[in-house]
Design a protein around this motif. Structure first.
Motif, mmCIF file in Angstrom:
data_model
loop_
_atom_site.group_PDB
_atom_site.id
_atom_site.type_symbol
_atom_site.label_atom_id
_atom_site.label_comp_id
_atom_site.label_asym_id
_atom_site.label_seq_id
_atom_site.Cartn_x
_atom_site.Cartn_y
_atom_site.Cartn_z
ATOM 1 N N LYS A 1 -1.877 -4.225 -9.494
ATOM 2 C CA LYS A 1 -2.427 -2.943 -9.046
ATOM 3 C C LYS A 1 -3.932 -3.094 -8.933
ATOM 4 N N GLU A 2 -4.437 -2.913 -7.714
ATOM 5 C CA GLU A 2 -5.872 -3.078 -7.484
ATOM 6 C C GLU A 2 -6.642 -1.786 -7.660
ATOM 7 N N GLY A 3 -5.978 -0.677 -7.367
ATOM 8 C CA GLY A 3 -6.684 0.585 -7.530
ATOM 9 C C GLY A 3 -6.051 1.714 -6.748
ATOM 10 N N VAL A 4 -6.633 2.874 -6.919
ATOM 11 C CA VAL A 4 -6.157 4.083 -6.270
ATOM 12 C C VAL A 4 -7.197 4.517 -5.241
ATOM 13 N N LEU A 5 -6.722 4.751 -4.019
ATOM 14 C CA LEU A 5 -7.573 5.307 -2.972
ATOM 15 C C LEU A 5 -7.303 6.807 -2.956
ATOM 16 N N ARG A 6 -8.308 7.576 -3.286
ATOM 17 C CA ARG A 6 -8.129 9.007 -3.473
ATOM 18 C C ARG A 6 -8.041 9.758 -2.153
ATOM 19 N N ASP A 7 -7.072 10.678 -2.089
ATOM 20 C CA ASP A 7 -6.932 11.595 -0.946
ATOM 21 C C ASP A 7 -6.990 10.885 0.411
ATOM 22 N N THR A 8 -6.236 9.812 0.552
ATOM 23 C CA THR A 8 -6.284 9.028 1.795
ATOM 24 C C THR A 8 -5.394 9.579 2.894
ATOM 25 N N ASP A 9 -4.356 10.329 2.538
ATOM 26 C CA ASP A 9 -3.416 10.822 3.544
ATOM 27 C C ASP A 9 -3.203 12.314 3.391
ATOM 28 N N TYR A 10 -3.220 13.010 4.509
ATOM 29 C CA TYR A 10 -3.046 14.453 4.553
ATOM 30 C C TYR A 10 -1.723 14.767 5.224
ATOM 31 N N GLY B 1 -0.679 17.910 6.070
ATOM 32 C CA GLY B 1 -0.716 19.234 6.682
ATOM 33 C C GLY B 1 -0.851 20.343 5.654
ATOM 34 N N VAL B 2 -0.591 20.012 4.387
ATOM 35 C CA VAL B 2 -0.706 20.981 3.298
ATOM 36 C C VAL B 2 -1.673 20.475 2.235
ATOM 37 N N LYS B 3 -1.497 19.222 1.833
ATOM 38 C CA LYS B 3 -2.364 18.667 0.795
ATOM 39 C C LYS B 3 -2.623 17.186 1.047
ATOM 40 N N PHE B 4 -3.592 16.653 0.310
ATOM 41 C CA PHE B 4 -3.946 15.242 0.393
ATOM 42 C C PHE B 4 -3.160 14.447 -0.653
ATOM 43 N N HIS B 5 -2.934 13.178 -0.360
ATOM 44 C CA HIS B 5 -2.198 12.296 -1.268
ATOM 45 C C HIS B 5 -2.998 11.019 -1.524
ATOM 46 N N ASP B 6 -2.935 10.556 -2.763
ATOM 47 C CA ASP B 6 -3.560 9.286 -3.127
ATOM 48 C C ASP B 6 -2.665 8.127 -2.696
ATOM 49 N N THR B 7 -3.299 6.993 -2.437
ATOM 50 C CA THR B 7 -2.600 5.755 -2.125
ATOM 51 C C THR B 7 -2.937 4.736 -3.210
ATOM 52 N N VAL B 8 -1.949 3.971 -3.641
ATOM 53 C CA VAL B 8 -2.157 2.915 -4.630
ATOM 54 C C VAL B 8 -1.987 1.576 -3.918
ATOM 55 N N VAL B 9 -2.938 0.678 -4.129
ATOM 56 C CA VAL B 9 -2.909 -0.629 -3.490
ATOM 57 C C VAL B 9 -2.485 -1.675 -4.516
ATOM 58 N N ASP C 1 0.877 -1.169 0.000
ATOM 59 C CA ASP C 1 0.000 0.000 0.000
ATOM 60 C C ASP C 1 0.919 1.224 0.000
ATOM 61 N N ILE C 2 0.994 1.944 -1.140
ATOM 62 C CA ILE C 2 2.015 2.991 -1.290
ATOM 63 C C ILE C 2 1.411 4.330 -1.707
ATOM 64 N N PHE C 3 2.117 5.410 -1.389
ATOM 65 C CA PHE C 3 1.719 6.721 -1.905
ATOM 66 C C PHE C 3 1.845 6.686 -3.435
ATOM 67 N N ALA C 4 0.920 7.324 -4.125
ATOM 68 C CA ALA C 4 0.906 7.318 -5.589
ATOM 69 C C ALA C 4 2.205 7.888 -6.170
ATOM 70 N N ARG C 5 2.830 8.812 -5.474
ATOM 71 C CA ARG C 5 4.060 9.437 -5.996
ATOM 72 C C ARG C 5 5.306 8.581 -5.778
ATOM 73 N N ASN C 6 5.181 7.446 -5.097
ATOM 74 C CA ASN C 6 6.327 6.612 -4.748
ATOM 75 C C ASN C 6 6.700 5.692 -5.910
ATOM 76 N N ASP C 7 7.418 6.256 -6.882
ATOM 77 C CA ASP C 7 7.777 5.496 -8.095
ATOM 78 C C ASP C 7 8.679 4.307 -7.804
ATOM 79 N N GLY C 8 9.585 4.441 -6.844
ATOM 80 C CA GLY C 8 10.498 3.339 -6.526
ATOM 81 C C GLY C 8 9.746 2.111 -6.044
ATOM 82 N N SER C 9 8.822 2.302 -5.129
ATOM 83 C CA SER C 9 8.039 1.166 -4.618
ATOM 84 C C SER C 9 7.108 0.620 -5.691
#
Length: 192
Positions: free
Chosen positions: A158-167, A169-177, A139-147
């Motif tokens: 790749k099962e899918g993208v969980l939108r805006d799962t992690d904040y 303090g400035v912005k939300f980040h998607d998670t890819v499962v 379960d990785i951040f969408a921007r984590n190209d290495g993982s």
């Protein structure tokens, strides 16, 4: 499935260059320098630990979860120089549901040097052949190209993208499962 034997002592796993050994309280001082580093932790948390005591408490929590058969926490040690290069754990472990998630933190000076490639090669047989789990998740951040590249290299789906799962303090980040099922692991082992 009887996995009680794997929950008396954290098992040691070995690769060509690395040893995964059970995490210990004494590891806190060696883990703290990179677990507090924002750059190292950017794909894991926006709020790295602030003290060695926080690391110690995290280790205590992980060992308690191990005792409850909910986690297997390791540190990664380089065989040649005894460097502690990272930590790895199987967490959200459920023997009833036969599944676990992977979690890793690698020291910045060891990133992109094949550490996790070696770890995954010994981890997959342990997860699917030894523990006889059915499902392993990354379960990785969408921007984590290495993982992402690592998981795809080993054939995780790749099962899918969980939108805006992690904040952060400035912005939300998607998670890819990503996941691998035991039947997929067995097929790859047989035909790859």
């Amino acid at each position: 499935m009887n996995n009680d034997q794997w929950f008396t002592t954290i098992p040691t796993l070995e690769t060509e260059k690395y040893i995964l050994r059970g995490i210990q309280l004494e590891d806190a001082s060696r883990l703290f320098p990179f677990l507090r580093d924002k750059e190292t932790m950017k794909n894991i948390t926006a709020h790295p630990v602030q003290s060695e005591e926080e690391v110690r408490q995290g280790i205590i929590d992980s060992l308690a979860k191990f005792d409850k058969q909910q986690e297997i926490p390791w540190v990664i040690i380089h065989k040649r120089n005894n460097d502690l290069v990272g930590q790895f754990r199987l967490h959200k472990l459920s023997l009833w549901h036969q599944k676990a998630e992977m979690g890793a933190v690698i020291r910045e000076d060891y990133q992109n040097k094949g550490v996790m490639t070696e770890i995954i090669k010994v981890l997959l047989p342990f997860v699917f052949d030894t523990l006889r789990l059915h499902r392993l998740v990354g379960d990785i951040f969408a921007r984590n190209d290495g993982s992402r590249k690592l998981l795809e290299k080993f054939g995780f789906t790749k099962e899918g993208v969980l939108r805006d799962t992690d904040y952060d303090g400035v912005k939300f980040h998607d998670t890819v499962v990503y996941s691998m099922l035991r039947k997929e692991y067995e097929w790859k082992k047989k035909y790859a």
